[in-house]
Design a protein around this motif. Structure first.
Motif, PDB file in Angstrom:
ATOM      1  N   SER A 105       0.363   4.242 -20.518  1.00  0.00           N
ATOM      2  CA  SER A 105      -0.626   5.067 -21.205  1.00  0.00           C
ATOM      3  C   SER A 105      -2.047   4.785 -20.712  1.00  0.00           C
ATOM      4  N   TYR A 106      -2.211   3.711 -19.928  1.00  0.00           N
ATOM      5  CA  TYR A 106      -3.523   3.423 -19.342  1.00  0.00           C
ATOM      6  C   TYR A 106      -3.675   4.009 -17.943  1.00  0.00           C
ATOM      7  N   ALA A 107      -2.680   4.777 -17.499  1.00  0.00           N
ATOM      8  CA  ALA A 107      -2.701   5.249 -16.111  1.00  0.00           C
ATOM      9  C   ALA A 107      -3.954   6.082 -15.814  1.00  0.00           C
ATOM     10  N   ASP A 108      -4.327   6.961 -16.728  1.00  0.00           N
ATOM     11  CA  ASP A 108      -5.501   7.810 -16.482  1.00  0.00           C
ATOM     12  C   ASP A 108      -6.777   6.972 -16.361  1.00  0.00           C
ATOM     13  N   SER A 109      -6.910   5.973 -17.238  1.00  0.00           N
ATOM     14  CA  SER A 109      -8.094   5.112 -17.190  1.00  0.00           C
ATOM     15  C   SER A 109      -8.109   4.291 -15.903  1.00  0.00           C
ATOM     16  N   PHE A 110      -6.926   3.799 -15.515  1.00  0.00           N
ATOM     17  CA  PHE A 110      -6.868   3.016 -14.280  1.00  0.00           C
ATOM     18  C   PHE A 110      -7.209   3.888 -13.084  1.00  0.00           C
ATOM     19  N   TRP A 111      -6.706   5.116 -13.098  1.00  0.00           N
ATOM     20  CA  TRP A 111      -6.982   6.033 -11.989  1.00  0.00           C
ATOM     21  C   TRP A 111      -8.479   6.326 -11.885  1.00  0.00           C
ATOM     22  N   HIS A 112      -9.121   6.436 -13.034  1.00  0.00           N
ATOM     23  CA  HIS A 112     -10.569   6.655 -13.050  1.00  0.00           C
ATOM     24  C   HIS A 112     -11.282   5.485 -12.385  1.00  0.00           C
ATOM     25  N   TRP A 113     -10.864   4.269 -12.739  1.00  0.00           N
ATOM     26  CA  TRP A 113     -11.465   3.094 -12.106  1.00  0.00           C
ATOM     27  C   TRP A 113     -11.201   3.104 -10.597  1.00  0.00           C
ATOM     28  N   LEU A 114      -9.961   3.397 -10.220  1.00  0.00           N
ATOM     29  CA  LEU A 114      -9.592   3.340  -8.797  1.00  0.00           C
ATOM     30  C   LEU A 114     -10.386   4.349  -7.973  1.00  0.00           C
ATOM     31  N   THR A 115     -10.482   5.583  -8.442  1.00  0.00           N
ATOM     32  CA  THR A 115     -11.176   6.617  -7.669  1.00  0.00           C
ATOM     33  C   THR A 115     -12.685   6.351  -7.636  1.00  0.00           C
ATOM     34  N   THR A 116     -13.231   5.873  -8.757  1.00  0.00           N
ATOM     35  CA  THR A 116     -14.662   5.560  -8.780  1.00  0.00           C
ATOM     36  C   THR A 116     -14.986   4.441  -7.803  1.00  0.00           C
ATOM     37  N   THR A 117     -14.139   3.404  -7.800  1.00  0.00           N
ATOM     38  CA  THR A 117     -14.373   2.261  -6.916  1.00  0.00           C
ATOM     39  C   THR A 117     -14.226   2.666  -5.452  1.00  0.00           C
ATOM     40  N   CYS A 118     -13.192   3.460  -5.163  1.00  0.00           N
ATOM     41  CA  CYS A 118     -12.990   3.893  -3.780  1.00  0.00           C
ATOM     42  C   CYS A 118     -14.159   4.742  -3.305  1.00  0.00           C
ATOM     43  N   THR A 119     -14.654   5.596  -4.167  1.00  0.00           N
ATOM     44  CA  THR A 119     -15.803   6.427  -3.785  1.00  0.00           C
ATOM     45  C   THR A 119     -17.015   5.555  -3.474  1.00  0.00           C
ATOM     46  N   ALA A 120     -17.242   4.546  -4.327  1.00  0.00           N
ATOM     47  CA  ALA A 120     -18.390   3.665  -4.122  1.00  0.00           C
ATOM     48  C   ALA A 120     -18.286   2.916  -2.804  1.00  0.00           C
ATOM     49  N   LEU A 121     -17.051   2.596  -2.396  1.00  0.00           N
ATOM     50  CA  LEU A 121     -16.858   1.823  -1.161  1.00  0.00           C
ATOM     51  C   LEU A 121     -16.651   2.725   0.056  1.00  0.00           C
ATOM     52  N   GLY A 122     -16.626   4.040  -0.154  1.00  0.00           N
ATOM     53  CA  GLY A 122     -16.388   4.952   0.960  1.00  0.00           C
ATOM     54  C   GLY A 122     -14.950   4.922   1.455  1.00  0.00           C
ATOM     55  N   VAL A 123     -14.022   4.625   0.552  1.00  0.00           N
ATOM     56  CA  VAL A 123     -12.600   4.543   0.912  1.00  0.00           C
ATOM     57  C   VAL A 123     -11.893   5.803   0.410  1.00  0.00           C
ATOM     58  N   GLY A 124     -11.119   6.446   1.268  1.00  0.00           N
ATOM     59  CA  GLY A 124     -10.358   7.626   0.869  1.00  0.00           C
ATOM     60  C   GLY A 124      -8.978   7.240   0.362  1.00  0.00           C
ATOM     61  N   LEU A 125      -8.388   8.108  -0.454  1.00  0.00           N
ATOM     62  CA  LEU A 125      -7.042   7.874  -0.963  1.00  0.00           C
ATOM     63  C   LEU A 125      -6.098   8.930  -0.408  1.00  0.00           C
ATOM     64  N   VAL A 126      -4.962   8.507   0.100  1.00  0.00           N
ATOM     65  CA  VAL A 126      -3.927   9.450   0.515  1.00  0.00           C
ATOM     66  C   VAL A 126      -2.620   9.057  -0.149  1.00  0.00           C
ATOM     67  N   ARG A 127      -1.783  10.052  -0.355  1.00  0.00           N
ATOM     68  CA  ARG A 127      -0.512   9.752  -1.005  1.00  0.00           C
ATOM     69  C   ARG A 127       0.482   9.210   0.012  1.00  0.00           C
ATOM     70  N   HIS A 128       1.083   8.099  -0.334  1.00  0.00           N
ATOM     71  CA  HIS A 128       1.972   7.426   0.601  1.00  0.00           C
ATOM     72  C   HIS A 128       3.221   8.251   0.858  1.00  0.00           C
ATOM     73  N   GLY A 129       3.823   8.721  -0.225  1.00  0.00           N
ATOM     74  CA  GLY A 129       5.114   9.387  -0.089  1.00  0.00           C
ATOM     75  C   GLY A 129       5.002  10.812   0.428  1.00  0.00           C
ATOM     76  N   GLY A 130       3.850  11.452   0.267  1.00  0.00           N
ATOM     77  CA  GLY A 130       3.676  12.818   0.734  1.00  0.00           C
ATOM     78  C   GLY A 130       4.084  13.840  -0.304  1.00  0.00           C
ATOM     79  N   SER A 131       5.373  14.082  -0.470  1.00  0.00           N
ATOM     80  CA  SER A 131       5.818  15.159  -1.356  1.00  0.00           C
ATOM     81  C   SER A 131       5.709  14.755  -2.825  1.00  0.00           C
ATOM     82  N   ALA A 132       5.466  15.760  -3.648  1.00  0.00           N
ATOM     83  CA  ALA A 132       5.376  15.498  -5.080  1.00  0.00           C
ATOM     84  C   ALA A 132       6.776  15.322  -5.659  1.00  0.00           C
ATOM     85  N   ARG A 133       6.915  14.357  -6.518  1.00  0.00           N
ATOM     86  CA  ARG A 133       8.199  14.153  -7.190  1.00  0.00           C
ATOM     87  C   ARG A 133       7.973  14.248  -8.682  1.00  0.00           C
ATOM     88  N   ILE A 134       8.803  15.003  -9.356  1.00  0.00           N
ATOM     89  CA  ILE A 134       8.657  15.114 -10.803  1.00  0.00           C
ATOM     90  C   ILE A 134       9.893  14.533 -11.469  1.00  0.00           C
TER      91      ILE A 134
END
Lengths: 86, 204
Positions: free
Chosen positions: B175-204
């Protein structure tokens, strides 16, 4: 403030909750009211090294006994409370 | 009536929106969806528990904050006498099977649907995680097989390092995933680091 957790290693103080003096020993059930007043309320407030309980709630979730100097804040030892005498 | 699709992955709605990023300074991220997890709490006889686990999995149960894996199963030390067991490609009955095999020696609690596990790979992983967790991620201290329970942005996390890529996995209550994602994306932006999906395809 950094506390050397015996399981996790040195950690930031924000991971811990302070839970007071670890030296009082619970009196026997029939020790009487005066002994329990001492145990619950009376603290000696020494200047120097004391033993304290800290709970590592954001780490290994264990109670620690931490020896801290109230004059210098130097932490000289930390051990798991379980199985340790203060 | 419209069909409501709820993704199993706690990070799925974020991962599927990751833009295609090229360039050297990127982190590969993906959620671990095919594992079962359980906490294992010793009932006192750690030596007997370690022997039983060694017989069953060929794993030497770590006495400190380490992760020991046989490639399919892994045990991660999270406290004195407490481990997180992670099973790859395991069915929903895996935790109860483990409980039966450790009967009398440990209490086992299924955590499969409690935790979300994000795998983070890339040169920048250490720097990004260091912005969140106040622990030493230097390879001399936190090499492959190291594990830690700590906090990132006030969120309780268990982190372990898998390999030299370096690859880390971060487990947190889902249930903290959204908050953690916010931290991760904010930190990556501050450091100039991009995020890419490892697996590629979406899995539901």
């Amino acid at each position: 403030m950094r506390i050397p957790c015996p399981y996790c290693g040195e950690r930031d103080g924000a991971e811990f909750t302070y839970c007071g003096d670890a030296s009082p020993v619970r009196p026997a059930a029939d020790a009487g009211e005066a002994a329990f007043v001492d145990y619950v309320y009376m603290r000696s407030n020494p200047a120097g090294e004391i033993s304290e309980h800290w709970y590592h709630g954001q780490g290994c979730r264990n109670w620690l006994i931490v020896k801290r100097n109230t004059r210098t804040h130097v932490i000289s030892a930390a051990m798991l409370a379980k199985g340790s005498a203060p | 009536m419209a069909e409501i699709i709820i993704p199993r992955g706690a990070f799925e709605l974020h991962l599927r929106d990751l833009p295609p990023v090229s360039g050297a300074n990127t982190l590969k991220v993906d959620e671990r969806l095919e594992s079962a997890m359980a906490t294992v709490m010793s009932r006192g006889d750690n030596a007997a528990l370690a022997a039983r686990i060694h017989d069953a999995f060929g794993i030497v149960l770590p006495s400190g904050p380490q992760r020991v894996s046989n490639g399919v199963e892994a045990f991660i030390g999270v406290g004195p006498g407490v481990w997180l067991a992670v099973f790859e490609k395991a069915g929903p009955q895996r935790a109860s099977k483990l409980a039966a095999s450790l009967a009398g020696l440990a209490s086992v609690a299924d955590q499969t649907s409690a935790y979300a596990v994000l795998r983070i790979t890339g040169e920048a992983a250490r720097e990004v995680l260091s912005r969140g967790a106040f622990i030493d991620f230097d390879p001399s201290v936190f090499g492959p097989g190291s594990a830690a329970v700590t906090t990132i942005s006030h969120i309780g996390v268990s982190i372990w390092r898998i390999d030299d890529a370096p690859t880390f996995e971060v487990a947190l209550f889902r249930s903290y995933a959204d908050s953690f994602w916010h931290w991760l994306t904010t930190t990556c932006t501050a450091l100039g680091v991009g995020l890419v999906r490892h697996g590629g395809s979406a899995r539901i």
